[in-house]
Write an enzyme that holds these catalytic residues in place. Structure first.
Site, PDB file in Angstrom:
ATOM      1  N   ASP A  90     -51.865  78.892  62.516  1.00  5.20           N
ATOM      2  CA  ASP A  90     -53.641  77.897  61.041  1.00  5.20           C
ATOM      3  C   ASP A  90     -54.747  78.992  61.640  1.00  5.20           C
ATOM      4  O   ASP A  90     -56.050  78.079  61.395  1.00  5.20           O
ATOM      5  CB  ASP A  90     -53.465  76.435  62.472  1.00  5.20           C
ATOM      6  CG  ASP A  90     -53.332  75.499  63.403  1.00  5.20           C
ATOM      7  OD1 ASP A  90     -52.470  75.232  61.982  1.00  5.20           O
ATOM      8  OD2 ASP A  90     -53.166  75.236  63.605  1.00  5.20           O
TER       9      ASP A  90
ATOM     10  N   LYS B 242     -52.949  81.577  56.529  1.00  2.60           N
ATOM     11  CA  LYS B 242     -51.740  82.543  56.881  1.00  2.60           C
ATOM     12  C   LYS B 242     -51.972  82.408  54.904  1.00  2.60           C
ATOM     13  O   LYS B 242     -51.812  82.141  53.511  1.00  2.60           O
ATOM     14  CB  LYS B 242     -50.642  82.505  57.615  1.00  2.60           C
ATOM     15  CG  LYS B 242     -50.971  82.882  58.254  1.00  2.60           C
ATOM     16  CD  LYS B 242     -48.835  83.107  59.320  1.00  2.60           C
ATOM     17  CE  LYS B 242     -49.013  81.642  59.778  1.00  2.60           C
ATOM     18  NZ  LYS B 242     -50.033  80.591  60.682  1.00  2.60           N
TER      19      LYS B 242
ATOM     20  N   GLY C  84     -47.278  73.942  58.829  1.00  6.82           N
ATOM     21  CA  GLY C  84     -48.169  73.095  57.304  1.00  6.82           C
ATOM     22  C   GLY C  84     -48.781  75.175  57.145  1.00  6.82           C
ATOM     23  O   GLY C  84     -49.732  74.913  57.829  1.00  6.82           O
ATOM     24  N   HIS C  85     -49.021  75.083  55.601  1.00  5.24           N
ATOM     25  CA  HIS C  85     -50.046  76.214  54.629  1.00  5.24           C
ATOM     26  C   HIS C  85     -51.173  74.699  54.220  1.00  5.24           C
ATOM     27  O   HIS C  85     -49.860  74.104  53.979  1.00  5.24           O
ATOM     28  CB  HIS C  85     -50.136  76.613  54.348  1.00  5.24           C
ATOM     29  CG  HIS C  85     -48.674  78.164  55.153  1.00  5.24           C
ATOM     30  ND1 HIS C  85     -48.848  78.409  56.206  1.00  5.24           N
ATOM     31  CD2 HIS C  85     -47.574  78.908  54.722  1.00  5.24           C
ATOM     32  CE1 HIS C  85     -48.470  79.227  57.024  1.00  5.24           C
ATOM     33  NE2 HIS C  85     -47.504  79.396  55.865  1.00  5.24           N
TER      34      HIS C  85
ATOM     35  N   GLN D 278     -46.127  79.530  61.665  1.00  2.85           N
ATOM     36  CA  GLN D 278     -46.949  79.776  63.287  1.00  2.85           C
ATOM     37  C   GLN D 278     -47.361  81.219  63.447  1.00  2.85           C
ATOM     38  O   GLN D 278     -47.947  81.262  62.284  1.00  2.85           O
ATOM     39  CB  GLN D 278     -45.784  79.443  64.202  1.00  2.85           C
ATOM     40  CG  GLN D 278     -45.205  77.870  63.823  1.00  2.85           C
ATOM     41  CD  GLN D 278     -44.071  77.932  63.229  1.00  2.85           C
ATOM     42  OE1 GLN D 278     -43.131  78.616  62.928  1.00  2.85           O
ATOM     43  NE2 GLN D 278     -43.505  76.824  63.137  1.00  2.85           N
TER      44      GLN D 278
END
Length: 428
Positions: free
Chosen positions: A13, A16, A40-41, A223
């Site tokens: 988080d 990225k 998730g991005h 991650q």
């Protein structure tokens, strides 16, 4: 040859997706090398947010090859839903490539994930229950089903029948939960296979060819380092290797191919789920960071634990990943703070400073952070586009991060949009 790698240095988080999206503008190819839809991005384009789980962030740029590599575990249903979602928004996905060596996540993996978390009770890991760990476990046990298997109806039928027989015994006799029907799952997944077939190929060769052709290739990590299966805060980790070495394995390339490794550092620290967090703030400052930055999980919606930047952890990540540059994100979230702290070391019960990140979590939980306290800048920096125009106290804070981690500054993000980026190195 020009390559770059984007790695998270904390617990994920870090933003990225923003950094990958920014660098992807100059890349020809973007490769996702590990993880699944438990990561998730969020990418913001022209004020519109796109939440990506499996698709590489480069998918937002037309004409760029986007590779889901061998080290990724793929939930076909989730991937198709993600594709449909961005296609509806006008995004071209024709350049997507999916590794035929990547393993497939099935509903029985999710059910095992849920059942195991329930059985662990207070010792649960805090997984997203997306079946990622059980899928990787099948991979290691050499009983997994790969995309290549899914593409062959006869091979898939044989492997699914064997796996379901084994898993249903577990569900019936051990977990005491509902079993799965072979015919229903087989037909459903054959439908997914037909939908994804145009994108499936041996990406180990295509990534190698792209680099050999002199294309600019960007490797995207999911991650983060402190969640690495071997090197993170085990067992509160993910089931893959979100470090630079893991990217080589997951993409099918040798380590000499990897250049320009960016470690993404959120200007403070956050963590989702259980596990030690030495610089965590459980006071009004922690609440301020969470609400100002809307620190809630992209995938789960869970509130993130917030705290000061832990330079000990980032320094450890810099060592593990051979970082070339730091990419500092969410710096603007600190704009309103009068005082800012950085955890530069730990102190044990005897008053001794500890500069290294310990493997023993029991010991880690007894250590107290040693802080470097710095004045804030209390000024809106979201409109700044040049490093020299940042407030003096802001530049001092950035310099201290670089000093404590031993890594040069490369990119500084002062907001979620692409243009809110200060690039000091201009690679790719």
């Amino acid at each position: 040859m020009t390559t770059a790698m984007v790695i998270g240095t904390q617990w994920g988080d870090e933003g990225k997706g923003k950094i990958v999206d920014y660098l992807a503008a100059r890349a020809d190819v973007v490769v996702r090398s590990q993880g699944g839809n438990n990561a998730g991005h969020t990418v913001v384009v022209d004020g519109q947010a796109f939440a990506l789980r499996l698709l590489p962030s480069g998918i937002m740029y037309p004409g760029k090859a986007c590779v889901i590599g061998t080290g990724v575990v793929i939930d076909p249903k989730g991937l198709i839903a993600e594709l449909d979602s961005i296609i509806e928004k006008g995004i071209d996905v024709s350049a997507l490539e999916i590794s035929d060596r990547a393993h497939v996540v099935f509903p029985y993996h999710n059910r095992i994930d849920e059942a195991e978390e329930r059985l662990k009770g207070e010792k649960k890991i805090g997984t997203t229950k997306n079946g990622i760990g059980p899928c990787y476990a099948d991979k290691v046990n050499r009983i997994g089903i790969r995309m290549a298997d899914l593409m062959d109806r006869d091979v898939f039928a044989e492997k699914l029948r064997w796996n379901l027989a084994s898993k249903n015994r577990l569900f019936r006799d051990f977990y005491h939960v509902e079993e799965f029907d072979f015919d229903t799952m087989f037909e459903e997944y054959c439908g997914y296979a037909d939908r994804l077939r145009p994108y499936v190929r041996d990406t180990n060769y295509s990534v190698h060819d792209y680099i050999g052709e002199g294309k600019s290739v960007l490797f995207e990590g999911a991650q983060a380092t402190m969640l690495d299966l071997d090197h993170g805060t085990y067992p509160f980790v993910t089931s893959s290797h979100p470090i630079a070495g893991g990217a080589c394995i997951g993409a099918g390339i040798g380590p000499h191919r990897m250049e320009n490794i960016f470690g993404v550092v959120k200007a403070y620290s956050t963590r989702v789920g259980a596990g030690p967090f030495p610089t965590e703030l459980t006071d009004a400052t922690g609440d301020h960071l969470r609400e100002r930055a809307h620190e809630y999980g992209t995938v789960t919606g869970r509130p993130r634990r917030c705290g000061w930047l832990d330079a000990v952890g980032v320094r450890y990540a810099a060592m593990l990943n051979s970082l070339d540059y730091l990419a500092i994100t969410r710096l603007d979230i600190l704009d309103e703070l009068e005082t800012i702290k950085i955890g530069k070391a730990y102190r044990d019960s005897n008053g001794n400073e500890v500069a290294q990140y310990p493997a023993d979590l029991t010991r880690l939980e007894t250590l107290e952070p040693v802080y470097e306290e710095m004045p804030g800048w209390q000024e809106d920096i979201t409109g700044v586009r040049k490093y020299e125009d940042l407030p003096e106290n802001c530049k001092k804070y950035l310099a201290k991060i670089s000093e404590l981690t031993g890594v040069k500054l490369g990119i500084i993000s002062v907001g979620p949009d692409r243009e809110q980026t200060i690039d000091l190195v201009n690679v790719l």
